[in-house]
Every structure is written in structure tokens, then in C-alpha cells.
Design a protein around this motif. Structure first.
Motif, short mmCIF file in Angstrom:
data_model
loop_
_atom_site.label_atom_id
_atom_site.label_comp_id
_atom_site.label_asym_id
_atom_site.label_seq_id
_atom_site.Cartn_x
_atom_site.Cartn_y
_atom_site.Cartn_z
N LEU A 106 0.82 -1.21 0.00
CA LEU A 106 0.00 0.00 0.00
C LEU A 106 0.86 1.26 0.00
O LEU A 106 2.03 1.23 0.39
CB LEU A 106 -0.87 0.01 1.27
N SER A 107 0.27 2.34 -0.41
CA SER A 107 0.92 3.64 -0.27
C SER A 107 1.21 3.85 1.23
O SER A 107 0.34 3.60 2.08
CB SER A 107 -0.02 4.73 -0.79
N GLY A 108 2.43 4.25 1.54
CA GLY A 108 2.79 4.50 2.94
C GLY A 108 3.28 3.26 3.67
O GLY A 108 3.59 3.30 4.86
N SER A 109 3.35 2.13 2.98
CA SER A 109 3.77 0.89 3.67
C SER A 109 5.29 0.82 3.86
O SER A 109 5.79 -0.06 4.56
CB SER A 109 3.28 -0.34 2.90
N GLY A 110 6.02 1.71 3.20
CA GLY A 110 7.48 1.75 3.38
C GLY A 110 8.28 1.21 2.20
O GLY A 110 9.47 0.93 2.32
N LYS A 111 7.64 1.12 1.04
CA LYS A 111 8.32 0.59 -0.15
C LYS A 111 9.56 1.40 -0.52
O LYS A 111 10.65 0.86 -0.69
CB LYS A 111 7.37 0.56 -1.37
N SER A 112 9.38 2.72 -0.67
CA SER A 112 10.50 3.57 -1.09
C SER A 112 11.58 3.59 -0.03
O SER A 112 12.78 3.59 -0.35
CB SER A 112 10.03 5.00 -1.34
N THR A 113 11.17 3.57 1.23
CA THR A 113 12.14 3.59 2.32
C THR A 113 13.00 2.32 2.28
O THR A 113 14.23 2.40 2.39
CB THR A 113 11.39 3.69 3.68
N ARG A 212 0.54 7.20 8.83
CA ARG A 212 1.78 7.83 8.34
C ARG A 212 1.44 8.95 7.36
O ARG A 212 1.91 10.07 7.49
CB ARG A 212 2.66 6.79 7.64
N PRO A 214 2.42 10.41 4.60
CA PRO A 214 3.38 11.50 4.46
C PRO A 214 3.02 12.52 3.38
O PRO A 214 3.44 13.68 3.45
CB PRO A 214 4.69 10.78 4.09
N LYS A 215 2.20 12.10 2.42
CA LYS A 215 1.84 13.04 1.34
C LYS A 215 0.43 13.58 1.50
O LYS A 215 -0.04 14.33 0.62
CB LYS A 215 1.97 12.33 -0.02
N CYS A 253 7.63 -1.33 14.23
CA CYS A 253 8.09 -1.58 12.87
C CYS A 253 9.61 -1.70 12.90
O CYS A 253 10.27 -0.91 13.57
CB CYS A 253 7.71 -0.35 12.06
N SER A 254 10.13 -2.66 12.18
CA SER A 254 11.60 -2.75 12.12
C SER A 254 12.15 -1.49 11.46
O SER A 254 11.45 -0.85 10.66
CB SER A 254 12.02 -3.95 11.26
N SER A 255 13.40 -1.21 11.75
CA SER A 255 14.01 -0.04 11.11
C SER A 255 14.25 -0.36 9.63
O SER A 255 14.32 -1.54 9.25
CB SER A 255 15.35 0.28 11.78
N PRO A 256 14.38 0.67 8.80
CA PRO A 256 14.66 0.43 7.38
C PRO A 256 15.90 -0.44 7.18
O PRO A 256 15.93 -1.30 6.30
CB PRO A 256 14.87 1.84 6.82
N MET A 259 15.04 -4.09 7.80
CA MET A 259 14.24 -4.62 6.67
C MET A 259 15.16 -4.91 5.48
O MET A 259 15.06 -5.95 4.82
CB MET A 259 13.16 -3.61 6.23
N1 ADP Z 1 10.36 0.92 8.91
C1 ADP Z 1 9.81 2.11 9.12
N2 ADP Z 1 9.65 2.58 10.36
C2 ADP Z 1 9.07 3.79 10.57
N3 ADP Z 1 8.62 4.61 9.60
C3 ADP Z 1 8.76 4.19 8.36
C4 ADP Z 1 9.36 2.93 8.04
N4 ADP Z 1 9.34 2.78 6.71
C5 ADP Z 1 8.78 3.89 6.21
N5 ADP Z 1 8.44 4.74 7.20
C6 ADP Z 1 7.80 6.06 7.02
O1 ADP Z 1 6.53 5.84 6.45
C7 ADP Z 1 6.25 6.81 5.47
C8 ADP Z 1 5.95 6.11 4.14
O2 ADP Z 1 7.11 5.46 3.69
P1 ADP Z 1 7.42 5.30 2.16
O3 ADP Z 1 8.70 4.57 2.06
O4 ADP Z 1 7.32 6.62 1.47
O5 ADP Z 1 6.20 4.36 1.72
P2 ADP Z 1 5.69 4.01 0.27
O6 ADP Z 1 6.82 4.16 -0.68
O7 ADP Z 1 5.21 2.60 0.38
O8 ADP Z 1 4.56 4.97 0.01
C9 ADP Z 1 7.47 7.73 5.42
O9 ADP Z 1 7.21 8.86 6.17
C10 ADP Z 1 8.56 6.91 6.04
O10 ADP Z 1 9.52 7.71 6.70
#
Ligand code: ADP
Ligand code: PPS
Length: 275
Positions: A106-113, A212, A214-215, A253-256, A259
Motif C-alpha cells: 500500500l501507499s505508505g507501507s514503506g516501499k520507497s524507504t 503515516r 506523508p503526502k 516496525c523494524s528499522s529500514p 528490513m
Molecule cells: N520501517 C519504518 N519505520 C518507521 N517509519 C517508516 C518505516 N518505513 C517507512 N516509514 C515512514 O513511512 C512513510 C511512508 O514510507 P514510504 O517509504 O514513502 O512508503 P511508500 O513508498 O510505500 O509509500 C514515510 O514517512 C517513512 O519515513
């Protein structure tokens, strides 16, 4: 590869091209007994005719006619050009194996991170990566596409093809895209060699992603200002057999970095981090 110029039919120049009956990636010498003839037409026939003669039987470089004239009919006089430098050579140079890490969620799930953390971790080990992020690709190559189901499918198809090229270049390609439909992801898997498509499912609950935000897109979607937002009023089909699943550890949540380490371990175990 051998090209025999021959006839002219209905003023279209036609020729026959020898093609090995064995797969292209077998890297074995072509012998006259393993050659078949397939037809090619027009300009390509003339070009091949001027370039190849019977004395140039060489499996490592040259034209290989597409025997099945796949998809679409008319425009299918397509000839594969084989180069003597292949994926295996590029992998040797890079000391790694090209593959696609497909991060879906999903959007916000942490894919880009995760994509960035993984790229950083691999880079620090001297491994060449390239990230294809959905948001970014939609700024260029896919800027003509909307979020309707058929456009999402085309978005994923193109990203899958680009990822395949990167992987063929020997690069560890990290695609970070919602890719909500199983069949679209499976289609990307199907165009890659077995094992080279590594699906990573960001299995984060919707409420976590939404918190989260963020956008601010979930907020807009809930307010009815964005229609067809994944997870709100558009579907997300979770993978059934992803190679890697990233989940919450209880409430945390685990740290980036943690993961990324999980994916890195998988790559190590499967031998992708060496030639
Ligand atoms: N493992 C994590 N722990 C805490 N916050 C996270 C983690 N991964 C991502 N985030 C936060 O969640 C938000 C969405 O992450 P993002 O990578 O942009 O998700 P996506 O690409 O899936 O939309 C960002 O603000 C990011 O900093
Ligand atoms: N309707 C709708 N649904 C989902 N997402 C939307 C939508 N509109 C815009 N966005 C933003 O576009 C990013 C997703 O692009 P993708 O190319 O990954 O989407 S898809 O795979 O084609 O479904 C996505 O980025 P991420 O948050 O990084 O996932 C959103 O920011």
C-alpha cells in the motif's frame, strides 16, 4: 547466423534466415544441423542480406529470426540481434547476478524507504543497484498513465520490462511500486528467468499506512478528493507466495536497515551477490 537472400513476392523483398533451434541463451556453437529457416521481409531482409553470408556462421553474434512472429501480426517482422557480450559477461564484470527485487504494498507501507535502504546497503558492498520508484517513473516514462486499472496494468508492464533490461545488464534492480493486481505482478515475474524475480510484500496494516500519510493522500481520498485510492476505494491484492514478507513486529516496525538486511540475506543466500 546465416542469411540467404532469395525471392521477391508482391514487391516485398523476402529472405530466409537461419536460426538455431536451441534457446538463445545456451551459448553453444550453431552447427548446420541445428539450423532452421524462417522468413523475414522488407528492409530488414535487405539489411541482413548485405551483412551476412554463408561463411559467417557464428552463434555468438548476429541475427536470429523470431520464429513465432509473436503478437500483433503485421508489425512482427522482428529480428533479434544477438551480441557476443551477454548477461553472463556483464555479471562477471560486476561480480553479482542481475535480478529484480519487486517491492509491493500500500501507499505508505514503506516501499520507497526499503528500496533506498537496500540500495545503500548493497552500494556499500560494491554492488550495482538501480531503483525504479513508482512515483518517479510516473514523472517521465509513465507520465501518460492514470490510476485506472488498465493504466496501472500498463504502468506495471512497462516497469517490469525496464526492470528486466536492468537485470539483463547485470544490475540488481529494485522496483518499488504499489502494483495492486496479482496478475500484473505475475506477468512481470513470468518474463524473467526463474528465481530472478524476488517479490517483497510490505505487509503493513492499512491503519498504519494511513496514520503515516506523508503526502496527505489518504486524507484527500477519505475526503472524496481523490477517487480510486488503493486501500480506500480501490483494491489491493496481497501476494500469495512472495519470496519475502515484511511485517510489523507486534506494534513496532523494524528499522529500514533491518528490513533491508532481510532482503540482503536472501540475496546472499541465493548467490546474487557474487558472479
Ligand atoms: N520501517 C519504518 N519505520 C518507521 N517509519 C517508516 C518505516 N518505513 C517507512 N516509514 C515512514 O513511512 C512513510 C511512508 O514510507 P514510504 O517509504 O514513502 O512508503 P511508500 O513508498 O510505500 O509509500 C514515510 O514517512 C517513512 O519515513
Ligand atoms: N489513486 C491512487 N492510488 C494509489 N496511489 C496514488 C493514487 N494517486 C496518486 N498516488 C500516488 O502514486 C503512487 C503510486 O504509484 P504506483 O505507480 O506505484 O502505483 S500503481 O502500481 O500503478 O498502482 C503512490 O506512491 P506511494 O505512496 O509511494 O505508494 C501515491 O503517492
Amino acid at each position: 547466423m546465416v542469411f540467404n537472400p532469395s525471392l521477391s513476392i508482391n514487391s516485398v523483398k523476402v529472405g530466409f534466415c537461419c536460426s538455431p533451434s536451441t534457446p538463445l541463451n545456451c551459448r553453444q556453437n550453431v552447427t548446420s544441423t541445428s539450423l532452421k529457416y524462417v522468413s523475414v521481409k522488407g528492409k530488414e531482409a535487405s539489411r541482413m542480406c548485405s551483412l551476412k553470408t554463408n561463411t559467417e556462421i557464428n552463434s555468438n553474434e548476429g541475427y536470429i529470426c523470431n520464429e513465432n512472429l509473436r503478437k500483433g501480426g503485421e508489425s512482427m517482422n522482428i529480428v533479434w540481434h544477438k551480441c557476443s557480450i551477454e548477461k553472463i559477461d556483464r555479471q562477471e564484470l560486476l561480480q553479482q547476478r542481475g535480478c529484480v527485487i519487486w517491492i509491493t504494498g500500500l501507499s505508505g507501507s514503506g516501499k520507497s524507504t526499503l528500496a533506498c535502504a537496500l540500495a545503500r546497503a548493497l552500494h556499500s558492498r560494491g554492488k550495482l543497484t538501480y531503483v525504479l520508484d513508482g512515483d518517479n517513473v510516473r514523472h517521465g516514462l509513465n507520465s501518460d498513465l492514470t490510476f485506472k486499472q488498465e493504466d496501472r496494468a500498463e504502468n506495471i508492464r512497462r516497469i517490469g520490462e525496464v526492470a528486466k533490461l536492468f537485470s539483463d545488464a547485470g544490475v540488481i534492480c529494485i522496483a518499488s511500486v504499489i502494483s495492486p493486481y496479482r496478475k500484473d505482478r505475475d506477468a512481470c515475474r513470468s518474463i524473467l528467468p526463474d528465481g530472478d524475480f524476488i517479490e517483497v510484500f510490505m505487509d503493513m496494516p492499512l491503519h498504519v499506512c494511513e496514520a503515516r500519510d506523508p503526502k496527505g493522500l489518504y486524507k484527500l481520498a477519505r475526503a472524496g478528493k481523490i477517487e480510486g485510492f488503493t486501500g480506500v476505494d480501490d483494491p489491493y491484492e496481497a501476494p500469495l507466495n512472495s519470496e519475502i514478507t515484511i511485517q510489523m513486529d507486534g506494534e513496532a516496525c523494524s528499522s529500514p536497515e533491518v528490513m533491508a538486511e532481510k532482503v540482503e540475506c536472501y540475496l546472499d543466500a541465493k548467490g546474487y551477490l557474487q558472479a
